[in-house]
Design a protein around this motif. Structure first.
Motif, PDB file in Angstrom:
ATOM      1  N   ARG A  22       0.840  -1.209   0.000  1.00  0.00           N
ATOM      2  CA  ARG A  22       0.000   0.000   0.000  1.00  0.00           C
ATOM      3  C   ARG A  22       0.872   1.255   0.000  1.00  0.00           C
ATOM      4  O   ARG A  22       0.560   2.241  -0.689  1.00  0.00           O
ATOM      5  CB  ARG A  22      -0.923  -0.013   1.230  1.00  0.00           C
ATOM      6  N   ARG A  23       1.953   1.215   0.739  1.00  0.00           N
ATOM      7  CA  ARG A  23       2.859   2.363   0.734  1.00  0.00           C
ATOM      8  C   ARG A  23       3.443   2.574  -0.658  1.00  0.00           C
ATOM      9  O   ARG A  23       3.576   3.707  -1.130  1.00  0.00           O
ATOM     10  CB  ARG A  23       3.988   2.149   1.740  1.00  0.00           C
ATOM     11  N   GLY A  24       3.782   1.465  -1.349  1.00  0.00           N
ATOM     12  CA  GLY A  24       4.305   1.592  -2.707  1.00  0.00           C
ATOM     13  C   GLY A  24       3.299   2.224  -3.649  1.00  0.00           C
ATOM     14  O   GLY A  24       3.642   3.096  -4.453  1.00  0.00           O
ATOM     15  N   PHE A  25       2.026   1.798  -3.560  1.00  0.00           N
ATOM     16  CA  PHE A  25       0.977   2.405  -4.380  1.00  0.00           C
ATOM     17  C   PHE A  25       0.814   3.887  -4.050  1.00  0.00           C
ATOM     18  O   PHE A  25       0.760   4.741  -4.953  1.00  0.00           O
ATOM     19  CB  PHE A  25      -0.352   1.680  -4.150  1.00  0.00           C
ATOM     20  N   ASP A  26       0.702   4.190  -2.756  1.00  0.00           N
ATOM     21  CA  ASP A  26       0.423   5.575  -2.339  1.00  0.00           C
ATOM     22  C   ASP A  26       1.563   6.513  -2.728  1.00  0.00           C
ATOM     23  O   ASP A  26       1.322   7.623  -3.227  1.00  0.00           O
ATOM     24  CB  ASP A  26       0.187   5.636  -0.831  1.00  0.00           C
ATOM     25  N   ASP A  27       2.804   6.077  -2.487  1.00  0.00           N
ATOM     26  CA  ASP A  27       3.939   6.953  -2.803  1.00  0.00           C
ATOM     27  C   ASP A  27       4.091   7.145  -4.311  1.00  0.00           C
ATOM     28  O   ASP A  27       4.421   8.246  -4.771  1.00  0.00           O
ATOM     29  CB  ASP A  27       5.226   6.373  -2.220  1.00  0.00           C
ATOM     30  N   THR A  28       3.853   6.088  -5.091  1.00  0.00           N
ATOM     31  CA  THR A  28       3.938   6.224  -6.545  1.00  0.00           C
ATOM     32  C   THR A  28       2.852   7.159  -7.052  1.00  0.00           C
ATOM     33  O   THR A  28       3.101   8.018  -7.923  1.00  0.00           O
ATOM     34  CB  THR A  28       3.809   4.849  -7.226  1.00  0.00           C
ATOM     35  N   ALA A  29       1.631   7.017  -6.523  1.00  0.00           N
ATOM     36  CA  ALA A  29       0.544   7.912  -6.920  1.00  0.00           C
ATOM     37  C   ALA A  29       0.856   9.358  -6.539  1.00  0.00           C
ATOM     38  O   ALA A  29       0.632  10.287  -7.332  1.00  0.00           O
ATOM     39  CB  ALA A  29      -0.761   7.464  -6.263  1.00  0.00           C
ATOM     40  N   ARG A  30       1.395   9.574  -5.349  1.00  0.00           N
ATOM     41  CA  ARG A  30       1.727  10.934  -4.904  1.00  0.00           C
ATOM     42  C   ARG A  30       2.823  11.526  -5.777  1.00  0.00           C
ATOM     43  O   ARG A  30       2.790  12.721  -6.119  1.00  0.00           O
ATOM     44  CB  ARG A  30       2.161  10.897  -3.436  1.00  0.00           C
ATOM     45  N   ALA A  31       3.792  10.690  -6.140  1.00  0.00           N
ATOM     46  CA  ALA A  31       4.882  11.183  -6.990  1.00  0.00           C
ATOM     47  C   ALA A  31       4.362  11.623  -8.352  1.00  0.00           C
ATOM     48  O   ALA A  31       4.778  12.661  -8.889  1.00  0.00           O
ATOM     49  CB  ALA A  31       5.940  10.092  -7.151  1.00  0.00           C
ATOM     50  N   LEU A  32       3.439  10.867  -8.941  1.00  0.00           N
ATOM     51  CA  LEU A  32       2.875  11.235 -10.234  1.00  0.00           C
ATOM     52  C   LEU A  32       1.965  12.449 -10.125  1.00  0.00           C
ATOM     53  O   LEU A  32       1.898  13.278 -11.042  1.00  0.00           O
ATOM     54  CB  LEU A  32       2.096  10.051 -10.808  1.00  0.00           C
ATOM     55  N   ARG A  33       1.273  12.586  -8.995  1.00  0.00           N
ATOM     56  CA  ARG A  33       0.360  13.716  -8.823  1.00  0.00           C
ATOM     57  C   ARG A  33       1.114  15.038  -8.646  1.00  0.00           C
ATOM     58  O   ARG A  33       0.659  16.095  -9.078  1.00  0.00           O
ATOM     59  CB  ARG A  33      -0.537  13.470  -7.610  1.00  0.00           C
ATOM     60  N   THR A  34       2.294  14.958  -8.013  1.00  0.00           N
ATOM     61  CA  THR A  34       3.047  16.182  -7.708  1.00  0.00           C
ATOM     62  C   THR A  34       4.349  16.297  -8.487  1.00  0.00           C
ATOM     63  O   THR A  34       5.105  17.250  -8.284  1.00  0.00           O
ATOM     64  CB  THR A  34       3.362  16.229  -6.204  1.00  0.00           C
ATOM     65  N   ALA A  35       4.633  15.314  -9.355  1.00  0.00           N
ATOM     66  CA  ALA A  35       5.894  15.291 -10.112  1.00  0.00           C
ATOM     67  C   ALA A  35       7.092  15.366  -9.174  1.00  0.00           C
ATOM     68  O   ALA A  35       8.051  16.098  -9.414  1.00  0.00           O
ATOM     69  CB  ALA A  35       5.940  16.435 -11.129  1.00  0.00           C
ATOM     70  N   ASP A  36       7.033  14.581  -8.091  1.00  0.00           N
ATOM     71  CA  ASP A  36       8.070  14.580  -7.058  1.00  0.00           C
ATOM     72  C   ASP A  36       8.929  13.319  -7.209  1.00  0.00           C
ATOM     73  O   ASP A  36       8.512  12.228  -6.829  1.00  0.00           O
ATOM     74  CB  ASP A  36       7.415  14.621  -5.677  1.00  0.00           C
ATOM     75  N   ARG A  37      10.129  13.502  -7.740  1.00  0.00           N
ATOM     76  CA  ARG A  37      10.986  12.344  -8.000  1.00  0.00           C
ATOM     77  C   ARG A  37      11.453  11.652  -6.722  1.00  0.00           C
ATOM     78  O   ARG A  37      11.503  10.413  -6.676  1.00  0.00           O
ATOM     79  CB  ARG A  37      12.179  12.770  -8.841  1.00  0.00           C
ATOM     80  N   PRO A  38      11.815  12.370  -5.636  1.00  0.00           N
ATOM     81  CA  PRO A  38      12.213  11.677  -4.398  1.00  0.00           C
ATOM     82  C   PRO A  38      11.117  10.767  -3.846  1.00  0.00           C
ATOM     83  O   PRO A  38      11.415   9.698  -3.312  1.00  0.00           O
ATOM     84  CB  PRO A  38      12.523  12.833  -3.432  1.00  0.00           C
ATOM     85  N   THR A  39       9.864  11.189  -3.997  1.00  0.00           N
ATOM     86  CA  THR A  39       8.770  10.333  -3.530  1.00  0.00           C
ATOM     87  C   THR A  39       8.677   9.068  -4.374  1.00  0.00           C
ATOM     88  O   THR A  39       8.420   7.976  -3.856  1.00  0.00           O
ATOM     89  CB  THR A  39       7.433  11.102  -3.578  1.00  0.00           C
ATOM     90  N   ALA A  40       8.891   9.195  -5.674  1.00  0.00           N
ATOM     91  CA  ALA A  40       8.898   8.015  -6.540  1.00  0.00           C
ATOM     92  C   ALA A  40      10.039   7.076  -6.170  1.00  0.00           C
ATOM     93  O   ALA A  40       9.872   5.848  -6.163  1.00  0.00           O
ATOM     94  CB  ALA A  40       9.016   8.447  -8.000  1.00  0.00           C
ATOM     95  N   ALA A  41      11.195   7.665  -5.848  1.00  0.00           N
ATOM     96  CA  ALA A  41      12.328   6.836  -5.432  1.00  0.00           C
ATOM     97  C   ALA A  41      12.019   6.127  -4.108  1.00  0.00           C
ATOM     98  O   ALA A  41      12.398   4.965  -3.906  1.00  0.00           O
ATOM     99  CB  ALA A  41      13.577   7.694  -5.295  1.00  0.00           C
ATOM    100  N   ALA A  42      11.320   6.831  -3.200  1.00  0.00           N
ATOM    101  CA  ALA A  42      10.944   6.205  -1.930  1.00  0.00           C
ATOM    102  C   ALA A  42       9.977   5.050  -2.155  1.00  0.00           C
ATOM    103  O   ALA A  42      10.054   4.015  -1.484  1.00  0.00           O
ATOM    104  CB  ALA A  42      10.310   7.248  -1.008  1.00  0.00           C
TER     105      ALA A  42
END
Length: 339
Positions: A159-179
């Motif tokens: 669930r954390r992987g889904f949520d962080d990937t979705a947040r990264a795409l929503r905000t264009a935040d590369r560190p969140t995608a890496a997390a």
């Protein structure tokens, strides 16, 4: 605590049988072989216990043979320990079993001959191994709860992987995608733990009269594990693609919404480990998501690279739906054609 209770009761039973029934004054090896056979380990399958007990008992018997043939001395210890290591390693692939068997052999070589006779210690070893095997069936640990705990850890990480990937795409935040990618990579040993615990639980439930009624529930959890393991692997690919997409600084809320929806369905699957009734709404959610998995519907104006996210989500949804009990043909039929 259940494992400690099982070990203490089984070791005490081994001592009582060897002491009061067989008549051995100090049945040390009945206790040590029983404890080593059961072990404070995650994998408590009867087959592992049996293989360990045989390896330990063989080590004891080999030391007895060495004493009978060559007597006690330094070179005899060297030869017996070396032979026990090789033989135990041949009988059992686990290095820890070979070392434990050699430790039992060393005890035989060093302690004084018991009043029960030359082969009393070998008999004690077989008694300890037999009691350990009986304890696996008659005093089983609670494998269902251990498997549920491991499942909860896997689903929390997913669930954390889904949520962080979705947040990264929503905000264009590369560190969140890496997390997100890091969290999904860290799930590999957690999935392995769940696999070991569940395999052990199923093996125990097959032989234990007290846990046999739990077998259908555990087999259903194995199906869940198989689908989730595949979904985790696919999500790693999606997280890597998402990390690359965020480098242009452009937000992609439509892809974020899609991944968030799949994450919610995966969370429902996680709850099904404790409440199987939620499998039905999880299947319905995954079917609805599957019908939308066309890049032309999710993000009509997206680039080919961005559209690949939607394509990569398709196997994730299929794997989760199959894990939820939906026939693979049904979920694949619900997917839009990409032609």
């Amino acid at each position: 605590m259940p494992a400690a209770g099982q070990l203490a009761i089984a070791a005490t039973a081994s001592y009582c049988f060897a002491h009061f029934v067989v008549g051995h004054p100090v049945p040390l090896l009945a206790i040590t072989v029983c404890l080593s056979s059961l072990g404070f380990v995650r994998d408590a399958r009867p087959r592992r216990v049996l293989e360990t007990a045989i390896g330990l008992s063989v080590g004891v018997a080999l030391a007895e043979v060495m004493l009978a043939v060559a007597g006690r001395g330094v070179w005899q210890i060297l030869v017996a320990l070396f032979a026990t290591l090789l033989l135990a390693r041949l009988l059992n692939a686990a290095p820890a079993v070979a070392v434990a068997a050699t430790a039992q052999s060393a005890i035989v070589l060093l302690i004084q001959l018991p009043s029960g006779g030359g082969w009393a210690r070998s008999l004690d070893g077989f008694i300890g191994g037999g009691i350990a095997l009986l304890a696996t069936a008659l005093l089983p640990r609670d494998p269902r709860r251990a498997a549920q705990r491991d499942a909860d850890r896997v689903f929390a990480g997913l669930r954390r992987g889904f949520d962080d990937t979705a947040r990264a795409l929503r905000t264009a935040d590369r560190p969140t995608a890496a997390a997100a990618l890091g969290a999904l990579r860290e799930l590999h040993p957690v999935v392995d733990d769940w696999t070991t615990t569940l395999d052990s639980a199923i093996a125990i439930a097959r032989v234990s009269p007290f846990l046999r009624r739990r077998l259908p529930e555990l087999l259903a959890q194995r199906r869940l594990l198989a689908g989730v393991e595949l979904a985790v692997r696919s999500m790693r690919t999606i997280a890597r693609r998402a990390e690359a997409l965020t480098s242009d600084g452009r937000a992609r809320p439509e892809l974020a919404e899609l991944l968030a929806a799949v994450g919610s369905a995966a969370a429902l699957l996680g709850r099904s480990v404790h409440d199987p009734a939620v499998l039905a709404p999880a299947r319905e959610d995954l079917l609805l998501i599957a019908r939308r998995l066309d890049p032309r519907l999710v993000s009509p104006e997206a680039s080919v690279t961005a559209s690949m996210i939607t394509v990569l989500v398709r196997p994730v949804v299929v794997d989760l739906a199959v894990a939820a009990g939906l026939p693979q043909e049904d979920i694949r039929a619900a997917l839009p054609s990409l032609a």
